[in-house]
Write a protein that holds these residues in place. Structure first.
Motif, PDB file in Angstrom:
ATOM      1  N   GLY B 341       0.832  -1.202   0.000  1.00 56.54           N
ATOM      2  CA  GLY B 341       0.000   0.000   0.000  1.00 56.54           C
ATOM      3  C   GLY B 341       0.862   1.245   0.000  1.00 56.54           C
ATOM      4  N   ALA B 342       1.903   1.243   0.840  1.00 58.71           N
ATOM      5  CA  ALA B 342       2.796   2.390   0.886  1.00 58.71           C
ATOM      6  C   ALA B 342       3.441   2.617  -0.471  1.00 58.71           C
ATOM      7  CB  ALA B 342       3.856   2.166   1.956  1.00 58.71           C
ATOM      8  N   VAL B 343       3.869   1.513  -1.112  1.00 57.64           N
ATOM      9  CA  VAL B 343       4.517   1.626  -2.420  1.00 57.64           C
ATOM     10  C   VAL B 343       3.534   2.188  -3.450  1.00 57.64           C
ATOM     11  CG1 VAL B 343       5.426   0.260  -4.312  1.00 57.64           C
ATOM     12  CG2 VAL B 343       6.207  -0.158  -1.980  1.00 57.64           C
ATOM     13  N   ILE B 344       2.333   1.625  -3.459  1.00 61.00           N
ATOM     14  CA  ILE B 344       1.352   2.048  -4.461  1.00 61.00           C
ATOM     15  C   ILE B 344       0.967   3.505  -4.237  1.00 61.00           C
ATOM     16  CG2 ILE B 344      -1.007   1.657  -5.250  1.00 61.00           C
ATOM     17  CD1 ILE B 344      -0.474  -1.340  -4.494  1.00 61.00           C
ATOM     18  N   HIS B 345       0.842   3.851  -2.979  1.00 62.78           N
ATOM     19  CA  HIS B 345       0.532   5.226  -2.605  1.00 62.78           C
ATOM     20  C   HIS B 345       1.592   6.163  -3.183  1.00 62.78           C
ATOM     21  CE1 HIS B 345      -0.488   8.519   0.189  1.00 62.78           C
ATOM     22  NE2 HIS B 345      -1.652   7.892   0.316  1.00 62.78           N
ATOM     23  N   GLN B 346       2.839   5.700  -3.131  1.00 64.04           N
ATOM     24  CA  GLN B 346       3.951   6.530  -3.581  1.00 64.04           C
ATOM     25  C   GLN B 346       4.032   6.591  -5.098  1.00 64.04           C
ATOM     26  OE1 GLN B 346       5.967   8.043  -1.548  1.00 64.04           O
ATOM     27  NE2 GLN B 346       7.958   8.330  -2.468  1.00 64.04           N
ATOM     28  N   VAL B 347       3.887   5.425  -5.739  1.00 62.15           N
ATOM     29  CA  VAL B 347       4.162   5.337  -7.171  1.00 62.15           C
ATOM     30  C   VAL B 347       2.923   5.644  -8.002  1.00 62.15           C
ATOM     31  CG1 VAL B 347       5.140   3.857  -8.949  1.00 62.15           C
ATOM     32  CG2 VAL B 347       5.833   3.571  -6.597  1.00 62.15           C
ATOM     33  N   GLY B 348       1.744   5.338  -7.456  1.00 61.03           N
ATOM     34  CA  GLY B 348       0.517   5.613  -8.192  1.00 61.03           C
ATOM     35  C   GLY B 348       0.169   4.544  -9.198  1.00 61.03           C
ATOM     36  N   THR B 349       0.815   3.401  -9.140  1.00 57.97           N
ATOM     37  CA  THR B 349       0.437   2.314 -10.025  1.00 57.97           C
ATOM     38  C   THR B 349       0.628   1.005  -9.284  1.00 57.97           C
ATOM     39  OG1 THR B 349       0.986   1.120 -12.040  1.00 57.97           O
ATOM     40  CG2 THR B 349       2.776   2.273 -10.962  1.00 57.97           C
ATOM     41  N   ALA B 463      -2.945  -2.641 -19.381  1.00 55.10           N
ATOM     42  CA  ALA B 463      -3.006  -1.201 -19.198  1.00 55.10           C
ATOM     43  C   ALA B 463      -2.640  -0.889 -17.744  1.00 55.10           C
ATOM     44  CB  ALA B 463      -4.398  -0.693 -19.488  1.00 55.10           C
ATOM     45  N   THR B 464      -1.953   0.191 -17.560  1.00 57.48           N
ATOM     46  CA  THR B 464      -1.510   0.552 -16.220  1.00 57.48           C
ATOM     47  C   THR B 464      -2.701   0.624 -15.285  1.00 57.48           C
ATOM     48  OG1 THR B 464       0.080   1.911 -17.329  1.00 57.48           O
ATOM     49  CG2 THR B 464      -0.132   2.194 -14.962  1.00 57.48           C
ATOM     50  N   VAL B 465      -2.561  -0.048 -14.163  1.00 52.60           N
ATOM     51  CA  VAL B 465      -3.663  -0.052 -13.213  1.00 52.60           C
ATOM     52  C   VAL B 465      -3.436   1.096 -12.252  1.00 52.60           C
ATOM     53  CG1 VAL B 465      -5.047  -1.533 -11.785  1.00 52.60           C
ATOM     54  CG2 VAL B 465      -3.399  -2.517 -13.359  1.00 52.60           C
ATOM     55  N   HIS B 466      -4.142   2.143 -12.434  1.00 56.15           N
ATOM     56  CA  HIS B 466      -3.945   3.279 -11.551  1.00 56.15           C
ATOM     57  C   HIS B 466      -4.872   3.174 -10.367  1.00 56.15           C
ATOM     58  CE1 HIS B 466      -1.017   5.830 -13.390  1.00 56.15           C
ATOM     59  NE2 HIS B 466      -1.542   5.576 -14.569  1.00 56.15           N
ATOM     60  N   SER B 467      -4.303   3.285  -9.238  1.00 57.56           N
ATOM     61  CA  SER B 467      -5.127   3.289  -8.042  1.00 57.56           C
ATOM     62  C   SER B 467      -5.094   4.701  -7.510  1.00 57.56           C
ATOM     63  CB  SER B 467      -4.568   2.302  -7.045  1.00 57.56           C
ATOM     64  OG  SER B 467      -4.892   2.672  -5.755  1.00 57.56           O
ATOM     65  N   GLY B 468      -5.919   5.515  -8.074  1.00 56.65           N
ATOM     66  CA  GLY B 468      -5.892   6.932  -7.714  1.00 56.65           C
ATOM     67  C   GLY B 468      -4.669   7.581  -8.323  1.00 56.65           C
ATOM     68  N   SER B 469      -4.508   8.847  -8.101  1.00 54.77           N
ATOM     69  CA  SER B 469      -3.381   9.555  -8.672  1.00 54.77           C
ATOM     70  C   SER B 469      -2.158   9.316  -7.779  1.00 54.77           C
ATOM     71  CB  SER B 469      -3.700  11.043  -8.724  1.00 54.77           C
ATOM     72  OG  SER B 469      -4.064  11.472  -7.450  1.00 54.77           O
ATOM     73  N   PRO B 470      -0.954   9.487  -8.325  1.00 53.13           N
ATOM     74  CA  PRO B 470       0.230   9.336  -7.490  1.00 53.13           C
ATOM     75  C   PRO B 470       0.219  10.354  -6.361  1.00 53.13           C
ATOM     76  CG  PRO B 470       0.822   9.612  -9.796  1.00 53.13           C
ATOM     77  CD  PRO B 470      -0.638   9.863  -9.684  1.00 53.13           C
ATOM     78  N   HIS B 471       0.663   9.912  -5.209  1.00 53.56           N
ATOM     79  CA  HIS B 471       0.736  10.850  -4.093  1.00 53.56           C
ATOM     80  C   HIS B 471       2.206  11.128  -3.865  1.00 53.56           C
ATOM     81  CE1 HIS B 471      -3.457   9.767  -3.023  1.00 53.56           C
ATOM     82  NE2 HIS B 471      -3.074   8.631  -3.535  1.00 53.56           N
ATOM     83  N   PRO B 472       2.695  12.218  -4.309  1.00 52.55           N
ATOM     84  CA  PRO B 472       4.140  12.429  -4.229  1.00 52.55           C
ATOM     85  C   PRO B 472       4.568  12.906  -2.850  1.00 52.55           C
ATOM     86  CG  PRO B 472       3.106  14.258  -5.367  1.00 52.55           C
ATOM     87  CD  PRO B 472       2.008  13.382  -4.878  1.00 52.55           C
TER      88      PRO B 472
END
Lengths: 482, 617, 99
Positions: B341-349, B463-472
């Motif tokens: 989750g932390a990774v996805i939150h960071q990367v946005g994919t 196709a890239t699975v975006h889980s929300g926008s990237p959170h930088p």
């Protein structure tokens, strides 16, 4: 005397409501007042222990208060009062508002009478009176062809059924010389069996047994939403109760009637769910689901008739109550959305599931009530629908009969299938982007949200504490299987 | 005392659900805090139950009618263990959500459902009545559906939620039938009564109960052939995935098998069926985990596979081993999901091919994640190692060498995908960057780097699975749950012996054989079964570095790989069933013609048919 | 006498049931229903006669006639309005509600 007051109060109030509406524009207040007043004799009857208050005899006509009458009265009066309050705002702008309230009150009165009728002919008469008032309510929107079409179909099919009942009555009279609703001796003649079949189909039309159900989706979808709730929650149940009353007449005649009920249960559950699965119109979807729920009740009752046991009937009567709450809440919530939707579109298009997109943001309470109602209809805990279905299935399974167990499994699988059409409804409402109709709608008045909240509370309360109504349900079953 | 603790453990999350909901979405910070408070308090109550376990009902209240039985709760060790897992790991996911769900809409609904979910799971495992077991079982299904479909705007999420609901409800029908059969023949919903007198049921009835319960467990724990809902459930917000995979939902199936093992083990063919289902699932899950690109799906398939291992453990009679592994798995899988989750939150994919090199940017997350992955792979001295080896040893000891060998093979595959996952996410580099530099560049040419095992030519990249926008936000605020879980993963095995002893105390029907930790450690380390398993695990990890050289093997297995990537056809089968049912329903819709004469024909025909039936009876 | 009347009842019922299936004109359909009801009324009278309770049978018959008149009036009113609204009385074409 109390009984007579309870029955006649709504019936006599009906013309007064009409007059009050015509002369002073106060039909709705009058209707609510009349229905609230009817709770007084109801309460007296429930608390009265003696028999004197609970029956009324005039010549050959006897009206008798018993558990089944209590159940039907409670459902009709409870849902009726709720619907009346709910309609305050929704029907305010409709022409013929006073007729609506007068007919609704009369409808409730006729159903109470139906519950108390103690001979075949009175049963038919109340049944017919109930039908007449409901015809007018279904075809309430006189300017809409679809509404008239539904009304005409409903009327003609019901009338055909009613003739069959009359023929059955004639056969019973010819054979026994009596019209009392007392069990007949077990050895049954050709004519009595024929009468049984006629009753089955005749009352079955109103109770929406498959394949006699074809009027139901039209009528439920086209009627004003409050009336849809009444039709689905009480009127078809009144048909069922009328059928049960005449079946006790013939119950001595072997297991045939129980098996017939089970056969219709299978047909209703399966077809109701299949027809609802692909529906896009919300009210039509709910209407078809009523078929399935009638099927669950038939299952418990069939088992009860087959085994002569009360357990199945208790489950079914609990489900009758729970279905009235759930379907009432569902139709009323949908009705609220429908009103908003029609105000926005300015026409009478039916409400599609996709039209509900994002409705939860502007109307969180209504959306929650509708979600609770449909998930409860799908039989999920901790809602009352789970408890009542469970009671039916437990009682049926306890028969240890292979066919009935197969039917239980069919019912349970269908319950799963039903979730496939209930859940999209919920998800659509909880989308983030609201549909245009709901984006800038104004808030609903409390007269509309209060009934919804009350129904939802009852759904939750009975879901956590089904013991609350077990006494009522027990008595109702006891009236059929003493 | 246990009376109130049980009540509190269930009622606290539930009342929290109502309170958080009614706070309103315009005060998100209060919602975060309240949700944490209520789940944490529930966790505390569950922990306090540990010394108070008993095999007698702590609560027994009448519930209105015979059809419902009594409301009974039994705080025995099995139930309390799972209640602790549900509430403690549940509250860690809530803590994680406090950071992860910042800025999300409908927080009230989110937390209300999570809390309802936790409370229902506690009710499920502590219930001493079959009816309430079923009730809470259905409630967890409802909660999981609502949480998976939380993002109602996303059709994938709605689909995933509905699949989960329908499949687990199908299993619910199984549980219903089993429970009703027990009631019909035994006249009681009491679980201890069934465990004690189950043998007195007629043989076919008991067999039916056994296999319907197995069906229920298989759907809930995502076992073959009902595993399809779990990957679809990845559309849920990631803390929810952790909740479903580690703390609540999927444990319920294993719990059901363990709880009723004493009564059902004697049914002919039952244990064999359990073992087979578990083995197929374990093997299939690890193969599918090896072929997917989606980080969360890799973890989902790994859950399927690990649950398969637990089910096998039950089948071979290793009740304690299965519970030990369940506890280990709960810890490391929660850790992995929260790390992901932390990774996805960071990367946005969620596509692992677009990650890589994250070790440098998020070292703490990376370290924790690696601990979790190592435990999953079965690296010695981590909790996953001990519990998995115990299962292997039990299988061998109880006379199932073929089970042992298959499990060893699974262990190798597990090690391989664990390394693959860690490599792609934290070590390797983004293949994406090359494509950005040179659009015509074929990633497949990078054999031996990142893509050799999965040549892009095989199948176009999803196709890239975006889980929300990237959170930088570089300062991802909630490392605490990760650290706690990592410590648990490192150390929890130290109390394995005590846990076993504790479990054995209040499970009168299960006949657990448990050893103190030291003896357990000695037995596992000195066993040749462990040696072989360790070698295969090491081989599985090493393969990753040699993947360029053994590419021919990989091509040789191409059909298998393709099948694994397409879920062995089960998703297709699901879709097919859905399409057929819909078509069937559409056909019946034609009967509603709207023609009045046709409607009348229905009435007349029904009359004729019914008269025929009546007079031919 | 009873036999003749009974046969009349059966005849009326059969005609009525056939009409329900075959008649497509809404007004004629309502008349078909009336034929059925007349059969039922006659049946009630016969039943009263054969069971020795003629008065009961007759009073039932009168009540049914009254009740049925109400139904017929409502049916005709709806039919007339439907004709005005949608311009047809052919029930085969009144099928906007289906599926």
């Amino acid at each position: 005397m109390t009984l007579l007051t309870l029955i006649w109060l709504p019936l006599l109030a009906a013309p007064l409501i009409y007059l009050a509406g015509r002369l002073a524009g106060r039909a709705r207040e009058m209707a609510l007042l009349a229905l609230l007043a009817a709770w007084v004799p109801f309460g007296l009857l429930v608390t009265a222990r003696g028999n004197a208050a609970a029956s009324f005899t005039y010549g050959a006509i006897t009206l008798q208060w018993d558990g089944l009458a209590l159940l039907l009265t409670l459902t009709a009066l409870g849902l009726g009062t709720t619907v009346t309050l709910y309609s305050f705002w929704q029907m305010a702008a409709e022409p013929g508002e006073e007729k609506y309230y007068a007919m609704l009150t009369a409808l409730i009165g006729t159903m109470i009478g139906l519950g108390c009728a103690r001979d075949l002919f009175n049963l038919w008469l109340w049944f017919e009176a109930m039908a007449v008032t409901s015809y007018l309510l279904v075809a309430f929107y006189r300017e809409q062809p679809a509404s008239l079409e539904a009304g005409v179909k409903y009327l003609l099919q019901s009338a055909a059924g009613s003739v069959l009942v009359l023929l059955g009555i004639a056969l019973v009279l010819a054979e026994t010389g009596s019209l009392d609703l007392a069990p007949l001796p077990p050895e049954s003649s050709f004519l009595l069996r024929l009468a049984g079949g006629l009753f089955f189909i005749g009352f079955g039309v109103k109770a929406a047994l498959v394949p006699l159900h074809t009027w139901l989706p039209d009528a439920h979808a086209q009627a004003p939403s409050g009336i849809s709730a009444m039709l689905s929650g009480v009127v078809i149940m009144a048909g069922l109760i009328a059928l049960l009353r005449v079946l006790t007449l013939l119950a001595g005649d072997g297991p045939i009637w129980g098996w017939l009920l089970l056969g219709f249960a299978a047909a209703n559950i399966t077809l109701g769910n299949l027809l609802a699965l692909r529906q896009t119109q919300v009210k039509r979807l709910l209407a078809f689901s009523s078929l399935a729920h009638m099927g669950y009740m038939l299952l418990g009752l069939g088992v009860a008739f087959l085994l002569g046991s009360r357990a199945g009937a208790e489950g079914s009567f609990f489900h009758l109550l729970s279905h009235a709450l759930l379907k009432g809440a569902a139709f009323l919530a949908v009705g609220a959305f429908l009103t908003i939707f029609h105000t926005f579109t300015q026409d009478h298009r039916p409400l599609l599931i996709s039209d509900l997109a994002g409705a939860s943001h502007r109307f969180p309470l209504v959306a929650l009530v509708l979600s609770v109602a449909v998930l409860g209809l799908g039989g999920l805990p901790p809602l009352v629908g789970f408890m009542s279905k469970w009671q039916i299935l437990t009682a049926s399974f306890a028969s240890q009969n292979g066919w009935i167990i197969a039917l239980v499994l069919l019912a349970a699988l269908n319950s799963v299938l039903s979730l496939a059409y209930y859940t999209p409804l919920v998800n659509t409402m909880y989308r983030h982007k609201p549909a245009a109709a709901f984006a800038q709608a104004t808030a609903l008045p409390i007269s509309m949200t209060l009934p919804l909240a009350l129904l939802a509370l009852a759904i939750l309360l009975l879901g956590f504490w089904p013991g609350l109504v077990q006494g009522i349900v027990n008595n109702a079953a006891g009236a059929l299987f003493p | 005392m246990p009376f109130w603790l049980i009540i509190l453990t269930i009622v606290l999350p539930w009342s929290g659900a109502i309170i958080v909901w009614s706070v309103g979405d315009h005060r998100p910070q209060i919602q975060h805090r309240l949700a944490l408070l209520f789940s944490g308090l529930a966790g505390l109550c569950a922990l306090l139950l540990i010394p108070l376990t008993s095999d007698a009902a702590a609560i027994r209240l009448p519930f209105g009618a015979a059809a419902f039985g009594d409301l009974t709760f039994i705080p025995d060790s099995l139930g309390v263990l799972l209640a602790v897992i549900a509430t403690v790991i549940g509250s860690l996911t809530v803590l994680f959500s406090n950071g992860y769900m910042q800025g999300e809409k409908s927080l009230g609904r989110y937390y209300a459902l999570v809390l309802l979910f936790i409370g229902s799971m506690v009710g499920l495992v502590l219930s001493g009545s079959l009816f309430f077991l079923f009730l809470f079982w259905e409630m967890t299904a409802l909660c999981s559906y609502a949480l998976i479909a939380f993002h109602s705007d996303n059709p994938q999420a709605v689909r995933g939620g509905m699949t989960a609901l329908l499949i687990t409800q199908l299993g619910g029908v199984g549980l219903l039938a089993g429970v009703l059969a027990i009631y019909a023949w035994l006249g009681s919903f009491d679980i201890p009564t069934f465990l004690a007198e189950g043998g007195s049921l007629p043989g076919p009835v008991l067999a039916a109960v056994g296999f319907t319960f197995l069906l229920a467990a298989a759907t809930k724990s995502a076992q073959f052939p009902f595993h399809t809902w779990l990957p679809g459930a990845m559309e849920a917000p990631t803390p929810v995935s952790a909740l479903i995979h580690a703390a609540t939902m999927v444990n319920a199936g294993v719990y059901l098998l363990v709880r009723f093992y004493p009564a059902l083990a004697g049914i002919p063919g039952w244990t064999t069926a359990v073992i087979l289902i578990g083995l197929i699932t374990a093997l299939m899950g690890s193969l599918m985990a090896l072929t997917t690109y989606d980080l969360k799906r890799t973890l989902a398939y790994s859950t399927i596979s690990q649950l398969g291992v637990m089910v096998v453990a039950v089948g071979v009679g290793g009740i304690f081993a299965s519970q030990f592994h369940l506890a280990s798995h709960a810890l490391f899988k929660a850790l992995l999901f929260l790390g992901a989750g932390a990774v996805i939150h960071q990367v946005g994919t969620r596509d692992m091919r677009q990650m890589g090199g994250l070790w440098r940017t998020m070292p703490l997350v990376a370290n924790c994640f690696v601990i979790g992955a190592a435990a999953l792979a079965g690296v010695p001295l981590l909790n996953g190692f001990w519990s998995k080896e115990l299962i292997l040893e039990t299988a061998l000891h109880n006379g199932y060498p073929w089970v042992y060998l298959t499990l060893v093979l699974t262990a190798g595959l597990t090690a391989a995908y664990a390394v693959r996952m860690v490599w792609w996410v934290f070590v390797g580099w983004r293949t994406e960057q090359f494509q950005l530099l040179d659009p015509g560049f074929q990633v497949a040419q990078f054999k031996g780097i990142g893509e050799a095992l999965d040549p892009v030519t095989d199948s176009p990249a999803p196709a890239t699975v975006h889980s929300g926008s990237p959170h930088p936000s570089p300062q991802f605020p909630f490392h605490a749950p990760l650290v706690i879980l990592a410590l648990g993963t490192l150390l929890s095995w130290l109390i394995a012996g005590e846990m076993g002893h504790w479990l054995a105390q209040t499970l009168p029907f299960h006949n657990l054989h448990v050893l103190p930790t030291l003896e357990l450690v000695a037995e596992i380390t000195l066993n040749e079964a462990t040696l072989l398993a360790l070698m295969v695990t090491a081989a599985g990890m090493v393969i990753w570095w040699w993947r360029g050289r053994i590419l021919w093997v990989w091509y040789w297995f191409r059909p298998l790989r393709q099948a694994a990537r397409h879920d062995f056809g089960f998703t297709w089968l699901n879709d097919r069933i859905v399409t057929d049912v819909k078509g069937f329903a559409a056909a019946w819709q034609l009967t509603q013609t709207g023609q009045l004469n046709w409607n009348m024909a229905g009435i007349v025909m029904a009359l004729l048919v019914i008269l025929l039936i009546i007079f031919n009876w | 006498m009873i036999l003749t009347l009974s046969l009349t009842v059966v005849g009326l019922i059969l005609i009525g049931l056939y009409g329900l299936l075959a008649v497509r004109n809404l007004f004629k359909l309502i008349i078909t229903l009336q034929i059925l009801v007349k059969g039922a009324v006659l049946a009630l009278v016969i039943a009263g006669e054969t069971s020795g309770r003629l008065q009961l049978g007759q009073s039932l018959a009168v009540t049914v006639i009254v009740a049925d008149t109400v139904v017929a009036v409502i049916a005709l009113a709806l039919a007339v309005q439907l004709k005005q609204q949608s311009g047809t009385v052919d029930v085969g074409r009144l099928d906007t509600l289906k599926g």
